[in-house]
Enzyme design. Sequence first.
Site, mmCIF file in Angstrom:
data_model
loop_
_atom_site.group_PDB
_atom_site.id
_atom_site.type_symbol
_atom_site.label_atom_id
_atom_site.label_comp_id
_atom_site.label_asym_id
_atom_site.label_seq_id
_atom_site.Cartn_x
_atom_site.Cartn_y
_atom_site.Cartn_z
ATOM 1 N N GLY A 23 0.834 -1.195 0.000
ATOM 2 C CA GLY A 23 0.000 0.000 0.000
ATOM 3 C C GLY A 23 0.866 1.240 0.000
ATOM 4 O O GLY A 23 2.042 1.187 0.360
ATOM 5 N N GLN A 26 2.818 9.994 1.630
ATOM 6 C CA GLN A 26 4.138 9.381 1.408
ATOM 7 C C GLN A 26 4.785 9.894 0.128
ATOM 8 O O GLN A 26 5.995 9.718 -0.070
ATOM 9 C CB GLN A 26 4.029 7.857 1.376
ATOM 10 N N HIS A 71 -1.988 6.727 7.781
ATOM 11 C CA HIS A 71 -1.118 7.717 7.126
ATOM 12 C C HIS A 71 -1.869 9.016 6.840
ATOM 13 O O HIS A 71 -1.277 10.105 6.873
ATOM 14 C CB HIS A 71 -0.586 7.171 5.785
ATOM 15 N N CYS A 89 6.726 -0.370 6.551
ATOM 16 C CA CYS A 89 6.228 0.837 5.895
ATOM 17 C C CYS A 89 7.275 1.287 4.890
ATOM 18 O O CYS A 89 8.465 1.314 5.203
ATOM 19 C CB CYS A 89 6.009 1.923 6.947
ATOM 20 N N LEU A 90 6.841 1.636 3.680
ATOM 21 C CA LEU A 90 7.790 2.090 2.658
ATOM 22 C C LEU A 90 8.502 3.374 3.081
ATOM 23 O O LEU A 90 9.564 3.690 2.552
ATOM 24 C CB LEU A 90 7.073 2.302 1.319
ATOM 25 N N HIS A 97 -3.389 0.567 8.102
ATOM 26 C CA HIS A 97 -2.078 1.221 8.029
ATOM 27 C C HIS A 97 -2.143 2.459 7.130
ATOM 28 O O HIS A 97 -1.664 3.534 7.496
ATOM 29 C CB HIS A 97 -1.055 0.199 7.495
ATOM 30 N N GLU A 98 -2.759 2.291 5.950
ATOM 31 C CA GLU A 98 -2.783 3.400 4.987
ATOM 32 C C GLU A 98 -3.715 4.522 5.446
ATOM 33 O O GLU A 98 -3.416 5.704 5.246
ATOM 34 C CB GLU A 98 -3.190 2.900 3.602
HETATM 35 ZN ZN LIG Z 1 3.283 3.154 5.619
#
Ligand SMILES: [Zn+2]
Length: 185
Positions: free
Chosen positions: A46, A51, A135, A89-90, A131-132
């Site tokens: 995701g 981000q 963000h 997480c990216l 999670h997303e």
């Molecule tokens: Zn993340």
Amino acid sequence: MTVQPIRLFGDPVLRSQADPVTDFDKELRTLVKNLTDTMLDEGGAGLAAPQLGVGLRVFAFDVDDVVGHIVNPVLSFPDEDEQDGPEGCLSIPGVYVDTKRRQNVVAEGFNEHGDPVRLIGTGLMARCVQHETDHLDGVLFLDRLDAAGRKDAMKQIRSSEWYDAGKPPVVKASPHGRGLFGLGR
Ligand SMILES: [Zn+2]
């Protein structure tokens, strides 16, 4: 090429509340494409607009070969079931810590054309959606950990080559490799 650099932990945009999307226009569709392409390029499950440095309530997902996106998501939980497992997480590359999440979630929102959509997620999809959506509220998975988990995560972050505590946050491309929930893919 619409792959974009991913903002890393320490960048204030990751701690900002994102605004609801009001215009379902060409710019939004470009944002959705950028999110999707960057997520797929990084092998993540995701990716949320903050981000990429964009303060709008949109994220893309790729879980169990289901690729999609949701705009202005609102979550609800059909039961009390929980799951616990590794999360990453990216924007915090290489760091994985067991994180408790709800097992089942319903996300209601819109697609890039403004049509209402409803996403029913369980397991990894439910984890991704939570999670997303976090963000979009400036919340990172680190915030969902208990004290021991957070300590473990911060230790991993401090020893990461991408992290430099002495430098002000800058925009960097995240290294390729293990994506969000890389352990589950
Ligand atoms: Zn993340």
